[in-house]
Design an enzyme around this catalytic site. Structure first.
Site, PDB file in Angstrom:
ATOM      1  N   LEU A 172      -5.739  -3.574 -10.829  1.00 14.97           N
ATOM      2  CA  LEU A 172      -5.304  -4.907 -10.382  1.00 14.97           C
ATOM      3  C   LEU A 172      -4.552  -4.859  -9.062  1.00 14.97           C
ATOM      4  O   LEU A 172      -4.355  -5.871  -8.410  1.00 14.97           O
ATOM      5  CB  LEU A 172      -4.506  -5.629 -11.478  1.00 14.97           C
ATOM      6  CG  LEU A 172      -3.040  -5.352 -11.767  1.00 14.97           C
ATOM      7  CD1 LEU A 172      -2.110  -5.934 -10.719  1.00 14.97           C
ATOM      8  CD2 LEU A 172      -2.680  -5.950 -13.116  1.00 14.97           C
ATOM      9  N   TYR A 173      -4.110  -3.656  -8.658  1.00 17.97           N
ATOM     10  CA  TYR A 173      -3.384  -3.506  -7.388  1.00 17.97           C
ATOM     11  C   TYR A 173      -4.309  -3.227  -6.203  1.00 17.97           C
ATOM     12  O   TYR A 173      -3.844  -2.898  -5.122  1.00 17.97           O
ATOM     13  CB  TYR A 173      -2.320  -2.412  -7.492  1.00 17.97           C
ATOM     14  CG  TYR A 173      -0.922  -2.885  -7.118  1.00 17.97           C
ATOM     15  CD1 TYR A 173      -0.632  -3.323  -5.824  1.00 17.97           C
ATOM     16  CD2 TYR A 173       0.112  -2.903  -8.046  1.00 17.97           C
ATOM     17  CE1 TYR A 173       0.642  -3.750  -5.473  1.00 17.97           C
ATOM     18  CE2 TYR A 173       1.386  -3.334  -7.713  1.00 17.97           C
ATOM     19  CZ  TYR A 173       1.638  -3.761  -6.424  1.00 17.97           C
ATOM     20  OH  TYR A 173       2.908  -4.189  -6.092  1.00 17.97           O
ATOM     21  N   HIS A 183       1.178   3.753  -3.435  1.00 21.54           N
ATOM     22  CA  HIS A 183       0.488   5.044  -3.364  1.00 21.54           C
ATOM     23  C   HIS A 183       1.331   6.196  -3.895  1.00 21.54           C
ATOM     24  O   HIS A 183       0.814   7.275  -4.123  1.00 21.54           O
ATOM     25  CB  HIS A 183       0.004   5.340  -1.936  1.00 21.54           C
ATOM     26  CG  HIS A 183      -1.347   4.760  -1.662  1.00 21.54           C
ATOM     27  ND1 HIS A 183      -1.672   3.466  -1.970  1.00 21.54           N
ATOM     28  CD2 HIS A 183      -2.474   5.294  -1.114  1.00 21.54           C
ATOM     29  CE1 HIS A 183      -2.930   3.230  -1.617  1.00 21.54           C
ATOM     30  NE2 HIS A 183      -3.443   4.321  -1.098  1.00 21.54           N
ATOM     31  N   SER A 187       5.141  -3.735 -13.511  1.00 18.76           N
ATOM     32  CA  SER A 187       6.108  -3.434 -12.441  1.00 18.76           C
ATOM     33  C   SER A 187       7.519  -3.325 -12.998  1.00 18.76           C
ATOM     34  O   SER A 187       8.247  -2.381 -12.676  1.00 18.76           O
ATOM     35  CB  SER A 187       6.122  -4.538 -11.375  1.00 18.76           C
ATOM     36  OG  SER A 187       4.825  -4.796 -10.936  1.00 18.76           O
ATOM     37  N   GLY A 201       0.710  -7.877 -13.783  1.00 20.78           N
ATOM     38  CA  GLY A 201       1.428  -7.027 -12.827  1.00 20.78           C
ATOM     39  C   GLY A 201       2.930  -7.057 -13.082  1.00 20.78           C
ATOM     40  O   GLY A 201       3.600  -6.036 -12.942  1.00 20.78           O
ATOM     41  N   HIS A 236      -7.075  -5.112  -1.196  1.00 21.50           N
ATOM     42  CA  HIS A 236      -7.650  -4.915   0.140  1.00 21.50           C
ATOM     43  C   HIS A 236      -7.859  -6.183   0.955  1.00 21.50           C
ATOM     44  O   HIS A 236      -7.787  -6.119   2.182  1.00 21.50           O
ATOM     45  CB  HIS A 236      -8.915  -4.056   0.029  1.00 21.50           C
ATOM     46  CG  HIS A 236      -8.608  -2.681  -0.478  1.00 21.50           C
ATOM     47  ND1 HIS A 236      -8.586  -2.373  -1.825  1.00 21.50           N
ATOM     48  CD2 HIS A 236      -8.230  -1.561   0.181  1.00 21.50           C
ATOM     49  CE1 HIS A 236      -8.223  -1.121  -1.971  1.00 21.50           C
ATOM     50  NE2 HIS A 236      -8.004  -0.590  -0.776  1.00 21.50           N
ATOM     51  N   GLN A 275       0.827  -1.204   0.000  1.00 27.78           N
ATOM     52  CA  GLN A 275       0.000   0.000   0.000  1.00 27.78           C
ATOM     53  C   GLN A 275       0.864   1.258   0.000  1.00 27.78           C
ATOM     54  O   GLN A 275       0.644   2.183  -0.787  1.00 27.78           O
ATOM     55  CB  GLN A 275      -0.919  -0.023   1.228  1.00 27.78           C
ATOM     56  CG  GLN A 275      -1.959   1.060   1.231  1.00 27.78           C
ATOM     57  CD  GLN A 275      -2.810   1.023   2.492  1.00 27.78           C
ATOM     58  OE1 GLN A 275      -2.442   0.374   3.483  1.00 27.78           O
ATOM     59  NE2 GLN A 275      -3.928   1.705   2.476  1.00 27.78           N
TER      60      GLN A 275
HETATM   61 MN1  MNH Z   1      -6.555   1.072  -0.269  1.00 29.44          MN
HETATM   62  C1  MNH Z   1      -7.587   3.310  -2.599  1.00 29.44           C
HETATM   63  C2  MNH Z   1      -8.723   2.536   2.014  1.00 29.44           C
HETATM   64  C3  MNH Z   1      -5.442  -0.994   2.189  1.00 29.44           C
HETATM   65  C4  MNH Z   1      -4.406  -0.335  -2.489  1.00 29.44           C
HETATM   66  N1  MNH Z   1      -7.906   2.614  -0.304  1.00 29.44           N
HETATM   67  C5  MNH Z   1      -8.191   3.407  -1.377  1.00 29.44           C
HETATM   68  C6  MNH Z   1      -9.202   4.359  -1.015  1.00 29.44           C
HETATM   69  C7  MNH Z   1      -9.519   4.144   0.301  1.00 29.44           C
HETATM   70  C8  MNH Z   1      -8.704   3.056   0.750  1.00 29.44           C
HETATM   71  C9  MNH Z   1     -10.546   4.887   1.150  1.00 29.44           C
HETATM   72  C10 MNH Z   1      -9.871   5.358  -1.933  1.00 29.44           C
HETATM   73  C11 MNH Z   1      -9.016   6.436  -2.427  1.00 29.44           C
HETATM   74  C12 MNH Z   1      -8.503   7.400  -1.386  1.00 29.44           C
HETATM   75  O1  MNH Z   1      -9.276   7.862  -0.521  1.00 29.44           O
HETATM   76  O2  MNH Z   1      -7.273   7.727  -1.472  1.00 29.44           O
HETATM   77  N2  MNH Z   1      -6.993   0.834   1.742  1.00 29.44           N
HETATM   78  C13 MNH Z   1      -7.934   1.518   2.484  1.00 29.44           C
HETATM   79  C14 MNH Z   1      -7.959   0.995   3.836  1.00 29.44           C
HETATM   80  C15 MNH Z   1      -7.023  -0.008   3.886  1.00 29.44           C
HETATM   81  C16 MNH Z   1      -6.424  -0.101   2.558  1.00 29.44           C
HETATM   82  C17 MNH Z   1      -8.867   1.490   4.941  1.00 29.44           C
HETATM   83  C18 MNH Z   1      -6.615  -0.889   5.010  1.00 29.44           C
HETATM   84  C19 MNH Z   1      -7.416  -1.304   5.912  1.00 29.44           C
HETATM   85  N3  MNH Z   1      -5.164  -0.387  -0.162  1.00 29.44           N
HETATM   86  C20 MNH Z   1      -4.868  -1.142   0.936  1.00 29.44           C
HETATM   87  C21 MNH Z   1      -3.866  -2.110   0.597  1.00 29.44           C
HETATM   88  C22 MNH Z   1      -3.565  -1.932  -0.718  1.00 29.44           C
HETATM   89  C23 MNH Z   1      -4.390  -0.844  -1.199  1.00 29.44           C
HETATM   90  C24 MNH Z   1      -3.244  -3.127   1.538  1.00 29.44           C
HETATM   91  C25 MNH Z   1      -2.561  -2.747  -1.456  1.00 29.44           C
HETATM   92  C26 MNH Z   1      -1.764  -2.364  -2.372  1.00 29.44           C
HETATM   93  N4  MNH Z   1      -6.090   1.414  -2.208  1.00 29.44           N
HETATM   94  C27 MNH Z   1      -5.158   0.718  -2.940  1.00 29.44           C
HETATM   95  C28 MNH Z   1      -5.069   1.291  -4.263  1.00 29.44           C
HETATM   96  C29 MNH Z   1      -5.977   2.353  -4.286  1.00 29.44           C
HETATM   97  C30 MNH Z   1      -6.621   2.396  -2.977  1.00 29.44           C
HETATM   98  C31 MNH Z   1      -4.164   0.816  -5.380  1.00 29.44           C
HETATM   99  C32 MNH Z   1      -6.240   3.332  -5.427  1.00 29.44           C
HETATM  100  C33 MNH Z   1      -5.515   4.601  -5.131  1.00 29.44           C
HETATM  101  C34 MNH Z   1      -5.809   5.666  -6.123  1.00 29.44           C
HETATM  102  O3  MNH Z   1      -6.174   5.337  -7.246  1.00 29.44           O
HETATM  103  O4  MNH Z   1      -5.662   6.838  -5.784  1.00 29.44           O
END
Ligand code: MNH
Length: 491
Positions: free
Chosen positions: A291-292, A116, A436, A432, A295, A112
């Site tokens: 694809l990434y 990001h 990558s 991926g 969650h 994550q």
């Molecule tokens: Mn995650 C986008 C919450 C763990 C990959 N994630 C988001 C968003 C939220 C969010 C809310 C919506 C965009 C934003 O507000 O920035 N994510 C979580 C939470 C957890 C989490 C609460 C843990 C619990 N996320 C993860 C993990 C990964 C991941 C582990 C693994 C790589 N998330 C992403 C990706 C995006 C995203 C990729 C898309 C980001 C973007 O397009 O800006």
């Protein structure tokens, strides 16, 4: 892969063979990615915007033309399944499913945190827009632009601003470095920290990585100042950034090794591409972002230093890292099982994220999974059972989509059977991988003019880059004994 241990031992230990194979990995993988980019999200044919409008994500396959008979092209139903129904059936976690090869939560947060820096959807403008720099640029540590960078800098000896709490260094409070942060729920002032990425105050695991890279930058600045006493703040800062980017590239070796679980020992060596036809430019693709979305890798609760916390306790609570200390925190995440990337394993705080993702896929008319399989030289699936390897799931998917050629991209990725011994199914790895490898190797520091000691402050700096591991990154920045630092739960 096969259990030919002696063969792998030989390949891994003979530098010429290892380099030869790695060069093939680089060229074959990155050749799958169009460079310069070809498509964007608004036209089913090549446009100049695809290249010049850098606020767009690029697209590997163009959108399904609007005049097509079904949303997926020609196959499937006229109307796609209701997203709420889909998520309730296929995504909600009832009982936590641990990741089968023993992946740790340290890995989940690494994924994550790392991604990001280049997946940055500009949601106010729409899901086709992004606000990042299309690559591995360290903006998640240093800030999204020069204005933010300046707020995070101390302007002394190249270092970043820090504060000391309980004898350890941490990022400054927001009041002392006013970069804009975004929280998913309200946060008290004294829990607001200034970090390179606006999202990283939301989870302690992200705050932990932010803090360790901040310490690493300042440590590297000390080393460089010793090497070059005549250097000013600016040069130390800029060189520190280059060294950190280099270190991160090498740490990725550990990360990809775990993720792929190959017997072949991967190698990060940009010089392998010197003299090969290769474009040092990269564009982040919408499909790569989709694809990434990993969650399911997040568990519902965490044991930190023997204390149990739920995800709810974790959210917007970076202070937990300070409270337990860096060593305890990284040790605990290393011993904590990640979740499996599979159906019915999205924790409740991420259900909305996946709903939005599926909706974006529809708005942007992503082509079905089978078309992407073909694009990446994989055999298209002939049946739902071949996709899932699971009768129940095949039946559910058939009810939703009617035709294997009409399965949506992300839904297909998460319902695909896992590769034996690996974290993901075939499509995630085979798509991926190219994105990558291209993204990592197209970085300017990998090009011949950059990849040499002087870029990194001389041989001492270049050595810091080349000897990086995830364990060293933590242990060189923790005063106590080295804790467990692992992408795999020990034992
Ligand atoms: Mn995650 C986008 C919450 C763990 C990959 N994630 C988001 C968003 C939220 C969010 C809310 C919506 C965009 C934003 O507000 O920035 N994510 C979580 C939470 C957890 C989490 C609460 C843990 C619990 N996320 C993860 C993990 C990964 C991941 C582990 C693994 C790589 N998330 C992403 C990706 C995006 C995203 C990729 C898309 C980001 C973007 O397009 O800006």
């Amino acid at each position: 892969m096969i259990g030919n241990n002696w063969l792998w031992n030989m390949v891994n230990n003979i530098p010429f063979l290892r380099g030869f194979i790695m060069k093939k990995v680089y060229t074959m993988r990155s050749d799958m990615i169009d460079s310069p980019p070809t498509y964007e999200n608004e036209h089913p044919y090549i446009t100049l915007d695809a290249n010049y409008n850098v606020s767009f994500y690029t697209r590997t396959l163009p959108p399904v033309p609007v005049e097509c008979p079904t949303p997926m092209g020609v196959a499937g139903k006229k109307i796609l399944p209701d997203v709420d129904v889909l998520v309730n059936k296929l995504f909600i976690r009832e009982k936590f499913k641990p990741e089968p090869i023993g992946t740790s939560a340290l890995f989940s947060f690494f994924a994550q945190h790392f991604t990001h820096q280049f997946f940055k959807t500009d949601i106010k403008r729409g899901p086709q827009y992004q606000w990042g720099g299309h690559g591995v640029d360290m903006t998640h540590v240093y800030g999204k632009n020069k204005h933010d960078e300046n707020l995070l800098r101390s302007f002394k000896d190249g270092k970043l601003k820090v504060q000391t709490v309980n004898g350890e260094e941490w990022p400054p409070l927001s009041k002392d470095a006013q970069v804009e942060m975004k929280y998913i729920m309200p946060v008290p002032e004294d829990s607001k920290y200034a970090l390179g990425h606006s999202f990283f105050g939301n989870l302690p695991g992200l705050f932990m990585y932010a803090s360790i890279w901040m310490r690493e930058h300042n440590r590297v600045c000390d080393v460089m100042k010793k090497e070059h006493p005549e250097w000013d703040d600016e040069r130390l800062y800029q060189t520190g950034k280059l060294i950190l980017l280099g270190r991160q590239q090498i740490v990725i070796e550990d990360y990809v090794q775990h993720l792929s679980n190959y017997n072949f020992k991967l190698l990060f060596d940009p010089s392998l591409l010197f003299g090969e036809p290769f474009q040092y430019q990269n564009r982040i693709a919408l499909e790569f972002n989709h694809l990434y979305h990993w969650h399911p890798l997040m568990p519902d609760d965490f044991t930190i230093g023997g204390v149990n916390y739920t995800m709810k306790d974790f959210l917007v609570n970076p202070k937990l890292v300070i409270k337990h200390g860096m060593a305890t925190f990284v040790d605990s995440l290393s011993k904590q099982n990640a979740g499996a990337f599979t159906v019915r394993n999205h924790g409740k705080y991420t259900l909305n994220v996946v709903k939005e993702l599926i909706k974006h896929g529809r708005t942007l008319r992503l082509q079905p999974l089978n078309n992407y399989r073909k694009r990446f030289n994989l055999k298209p699936f002939k049946s739902f059972e071949e996709l899932t390897g699971n009768k129940w799931l095949a039946k559910e998917l058939e009810n939703f989509y009617g035709d294997i050629e009409a399965v949506e991209f992300y839904v297909g990725l998460i319902t695909e059977k896992r590769r034996p011994k690996a974290v993901f199914g075939e499509a995630i790895v085979e798509m991926g991988g190219p994105y990558s490898v291209k993204g990592l190797m197209a970085n300017p520091i990998c090009s011949p003019k950059y990849w040499k000691p002087s870029t990194f402050g001389g041989s001492v700096g270049f050595d810091i880059v080349n000897t990086a591991t995830i364990e060293k990154l933590f242990c060189q920045n923790i005063k106590e004994d080295c804790p467990v630092v692992s992408f795999k739960v020990p034992g």
